[in-house]
Design a protein around this motif. Structure first.
Motif, PDB file in Angstrom:
ATOM      1  N   MET A   1       0.839  -1.190   0.000  1.00 46.42           N
ATOM      2  CA  MET A   1       0.000   0.000   0.000  1.00 46.42           C
ATOM      3  C   MET A   1       0.878   1.246   0.000  1.00 46.42           C
ATOM      4  SD  MET A   1      -3.304   0.471   2.420  1.00 46.42           S
ATOM      5  CE  MET A   1      -4.198  -1.028   2.169  1.00 46.42           C
ATOM      6  N   LYS A   2       0.368   2.304  -0.501  1.00 48.02           N
ATOM      7  CA  LYS A   2       1.118   3.541  -0.650  1.00 48.02           C
ATOM      8  C   LYS A   2       0.889   4.472   0.533  1.00 48.02           C
ATOM      9  CE  LYS A   2       1.850   5.443  -4.706  1.00 48.02           C
ATOM     10  NZ  LYS A   2       1.708   6.103  -5.972  1.00 48.02           N
ATOM     11  N   ASN A   3       1.922   5.205   0.869  1.00 45.82           N
ATOM     12  CA  ASN A   3       1.808   6.287   1.835  1.00 45.82           C
ATOM     13  C   ASN A   3       1.581   7.577   1.058  1.00 45.82           C
ATOM     14  OD1 ASN A   3       2.455   4.728   4.204  1.00 45.82           O
ATOM     15  ND2 ASN A   3       4.542   4.658   3.435  1.00 45.82           N
ATOM     16  N   ILE A   4       0.859   8.510   1.664  1.00 48.71           N
ATOM     17  CA  ILE A   4       0.601   9.793   1.007  1.00 48.71           C
ATOM     18  C   ILE A   4       1.032  10.914   1.931  1.00 48.71           C
ATOM     19  CG2 ILE A   4      -1.154  11.366   0.109  1.00 48.71           C
ATOM     20  CD1 ILE A   4      -2.718   9.033  -0.875  1.00 48.71           C
ATOM     21  N   GLY A   5       1.769  11.855   1.372  1.00 47.41           N
ATOM     22  CA  GLY A   5       2.133  13.077   2.081  1.00 47.41           C
ATOM     23  C   GLY A   5       1.375  14.227   1.441  1.00 47.41           C
ATOM     24  N   VAL A   6       0.676  14.999   2.268  1.00 43.02           N
ATOM     25  CA  VAL A   6      -0.112  16.125   1.755  1.00 43.02           C
ATOM     26  C   VAL A   6       0.553  17.414   2.205  1.00 43.02           C
ATOM     27  CG1 VAL A   6      -2.371  17.229   1.661  1.00 43.02           C
ATOM     28  CG2 VAL A   6      -2.221  14.740   1.903  1.00 43.02           C
ATOM     29  N   ASN A   7       0.991  18.184   1.227  1.00 42.56           N
ATOM     30  CA  ASN A   7       1.665  19.454   1.475  1.00 42.56           C
ATOM     31  C   ASN A   7       0.623  20.569   1.427  1.00 42.56           C
ATOM     32  OD1 ASN A   7       3.174  21.794   1.381  1.00 42.56           O
ATOM     33  ND2 ASN A   7       4.488  21.129  -0.303  1.00 42.56           N
ATOM     34  N   PHE A   8       0.457  21.263   2.543  1.00 41.44           N
ATOM     35  CA  PHE A   8      -0.531  22.338   2.623  1.00 41.44           C
ATOM     36  C   PHE A   8       0.069  23.712   2.346  1.00 41.44           C
ATOM     37  CE2 PHE A   8      -2.667  18.917   4.726  1.00 41.44           C
ATOM     38  CZ  PHE A   8      -4.004  19.126   4.452  1.00 41.44           C
ATOM     39  N   CYS A  26      13.060   8.265   3.514  1.00 40.96           N
ATOM     40  CA  CYS A  26      13.285   7.567   4.792  1.00 40.96           C
ATOM     41  C   CYS A  26      12.440   6.319   4.967  1.00 40.96           C
ATOM     42  CB  CYS A  26      12.972   8.492   5.974  1.00 40.96           C
ATOM     43  SG  CYS A  26      14.098   9.869   6.171  1.00 40.96           S
ATOM     44  N   ILE A  27      11.229   6.325   4.448  1.00 43.60           N
ATOM     45  CA  ILE A  27      10.330   5.212   4.744  1.00 43.60           C
ATOM     46  C   ILE A  27      10.531   4.083   3.740  1.00 43.60           C
ATOM     47  CG2 ILE A  27       8.584   6.538   5.982  1.00 43.60           C
ATOM     48  CD1 ILE A  27       6.977   6.781   3.502  1.00 43.60           C
ATOM     49  N   PRO A  28      10.335   2.846   4.208  1.00 43.60           N
ATOM     50  CA  PRO A  28      10.665   1.691   3.382  1.00 43.60           C
ATOM     51  C   PRO A  28       9.591   1.283   2.368  1.00 43.60           C
ATOM     52  CG  PRO A  28       9.967   0.982   5.539  1.00 43.60           C
ATOM     53  CD  PRO A  28       9.969   2.486   5.558  1.00 43.60           C
ATOM     54  N   CYS A  29       8.726   2.195   1.991  1.00 46.38           N
ATOM     55  CA  CYS A  29       7.751   1.863   0.951  1.00 46.38           C
ATOM     56  C   CYS A  29       7.415   3.133   0.175  1.00 46.38           C
ATOM     57  CB  CYS A  29       6.500   1.225   1.543  1.00 46.38           C
ATOM     58  SG  CYS A  29       5.616   2.259   2.699  1.00 46.38           S
ATOM     59  N   ASP A  30       6.653   2.966  -0.838  1.00 50.39           N
ATOM     60  CA  ASP A  30       6.324   4.039  -1.766  1.00 50.39           C
ATOM     61  C   ASP A  30       5.531   5.163  -1.097  1.00 50.39           C
ATOM     62  OD1 ASP A  30       6.202   5.301  -4.203  1.00 50.39           O
ATOM     63  OD2 ASP A  30       4.484   4.153  -4.905  1.00 50.39           O
ATOM     64  N   MET A  31       5.926   6.401  -1.338  1.00 46.99           N
ATOM     65  CA  MET A  31       5.156   7.540  -0.833  1.00 46.99           C
ATOM     66  C   MET A  31       4.905   8.522  -1.968  1.00 46.99           C
ATOM     67  SD  MET A  31       5.408  10.018   2.430  1.00 46.99           S
ATOM     68  CE  MET A  31       6.225  11.531   1.985  1.00 46.99           C
ATOM     69  N   GLN A 176      13.702  10.191  13.271  1.00 41.74           N
ATOM     70  CA  GLN A 176      13.215   9.544  14.496  1.00 41.74           C
ATOM     71  C   GLN A 176      11.688   9.598  14.568  1.00 41.74           C
ATOM     72  OE1 GLN A 176      14.986   7.682  16.666  1.00 41.74           O
ATOM     73  NE2 GLN A 176      16.622   7.992  15.165  1.00 41.74           N
ATOM     74  N   PHE A 177      11.111  10.701  14.147  1.00 40.25           N
ATOM     75  CA  PHE A 177       9.657  10.838  14.129  1.00 40.25           C
ATOM     76  C   PHE A 177       9.038   9.793  13.189  1.00 40.25           C
ATOM     77  CE2 PHE A 177       5.811  12.895  12.300  1.00 40.25           C
ATOM     78  CZ  PHE A 177       5.065  13.025  13.461  1.00 40.25           C
ATOM     79  N   VAL A 178       9.616   9.649  12.010  1.00 37.12           N
ATOM     80  CA  VAL A 178       9.107   8.684  11.039  1.00 37.12           C
ATOM     81  C   VAL A 178       9.193   7.273  11.614  1.00 37.12           C
ATOM     82  CG1 VAL A 178       9.534   7.617   8.783  1.00 37.12           C
ATOM     83  CG2 VAL A 178       9.534  10.109   9.010  1.00 37.12           C
ATOM     84  N   ILE A 179      10.297   6.945  12.246  1.00 34.06           N
ATOM     85  CA  ILE A 179      10.457   5.616  12.848  1.00 34.06           C
ATOM     86  C   ILE A 179       9.383   5.371  13.890  1.00 34.06           C
ATOM     87  CG2 ILE A 179      11.944   4.229  14.371  1.00 34.06           C
ATOM     88  CD1 ILE A 179      14.336   5.519  12.779  1.00 34.06           C
ATOM     89  N   ARG A 180       9.107   6.372  14.730  1.00 25.80           N
ATOM     90  CA  ARG A 180       8.085   6.232  15.782  1.00 25.80           C
ATOM     91  C   ARG A 180       6.682   6.093  15.207  1.00 25.80           C
ATOM     92  NH1 ARG A 180      10.726  10.613  18.039  1.00 25.80           N
ATOM     93  NH2 ARG A 180       8.938  11.936  17.628  1.00 25.80           N
ATOM     94  N   THR A 181       6.450   6.650  14.034  1.00 17.78           N
ATOM     95  CA  THR A 181       5.085   6.657  13.484  1.00 17.78           C
ATOM     96  C   THR A 181       4.815   5.500  12.535  1.00 17.78           C
ATOM     97  OG1 THR A 181       5.696   8.164  11.687  1.00 17.78           O
ATOM     98  CG2 THR A 181       4.870   9.155  13.729  1.00 17.78           C
ATOM     99  N   LEU A 182       5.822   4.724  12.210  1.00 16.02           N
ATOM    100  CA  LEU A 182       5.603   3.579  11.299  1.00 16.02           C
ATOM    101  C   LEU A 182       4.874   2.450  11.994  1.00 16.02           C
ATOM    102  CD1 LEU A 182       8.899   3.411   9.238  1.00 16.02           C
ATOM    103  CD2 LEU A 182       6.663   4.171   8.485  1.00 16.02           C
TER     104      LEU A 182
END
Length: 182
Positions: A1-8, A26-31, A176-182
């Motif tokens: 599954m894909k991750n989505i980043g929304v830039n405001f 940083c994240i180990p899958c598609d964003m 570190q934030f990304v690691i904590r939120t995965l």
């Protein structure tokens, strides 16, 4: 599954974009990184609130497409700048337009359980109030808040014009934030 980043952010290549791109590395899958302005052009209102009665929203812009993608996403990241101590108007427009979806408590909880927020702001310029606003959104549904403030002044940088990712500590905090939120 894909991750989505929304830039405001209204800026095409400011710190919100750069932070989103960095997280994508940083994240180990598609964003997929999207700009909210490409999907959302109209605020809620100027209609008969068809959505409140289970009908489709009468406002025709790209938000329906983005909503479907957000529902399918494994993780969602919001990248929010602050303007004069406030979130951008596009954030509030998005939240208004999503309100029929969020009226369903389980849908809101599911959405928030996937959402992590990084925002660029500064202490003393409304940051504390905005942190409280974001935290209360999570706490209402008894979820741990996943919010990271990057205060440019803490690093001797300006939020507009300087690249916060030039600072190794900023990159480390984001990682570190990304690691904590995965």
């Amino acid at each position: 599954m894909k991750n989505i980043g929304v830039n405001f952010s209204a800026r095409k290549y400011g710190n919100c974009t750069r932070v989103g791109e960095y997280i994508g590395e940083c994240i180990p899958c598609d964003m997929e990184l999207v700009r909210i302005s490409e999907f959302l052009q109209n605020p809620c209102g100027m209609c008969d609130y068809e959505c409140a009665s289970g009908k489709e929203c009468s406002i025709q812009d790209g938000l329906t497409n983005l909503t479907e993608r957000l529902q399918q996403a494994e993780k969602i990241y919001f990248f929010l700048p602050t303007y004069n101590g406030h979130f951008p108007s596009t954030y509030y427009m998005f939240m208004e337009r999503m309100s029929p979806f969020f009226h369903e408590e389980e849908e809101m909880k599911r959405f928030l359980s996937k959402l992590s927020v990084i925002y660029i702001g500064n202490h003393g310029n409304g940051a504390e109030r905005l942190i409280e606003e974001l935290h209360s959104m999570y706490e209402e549904y008894k979820l741990p808040p996943r919010v990271l403030l990057i205060a440019s002044k803490e690093y001797g940088k300006k939020a507009i014009g300087d690249d916060l990712l030039e600072v190794a500590e900023v990159k480390e905090r984001i990682s570190q934030f990304v690691i904590r939120t995965l």
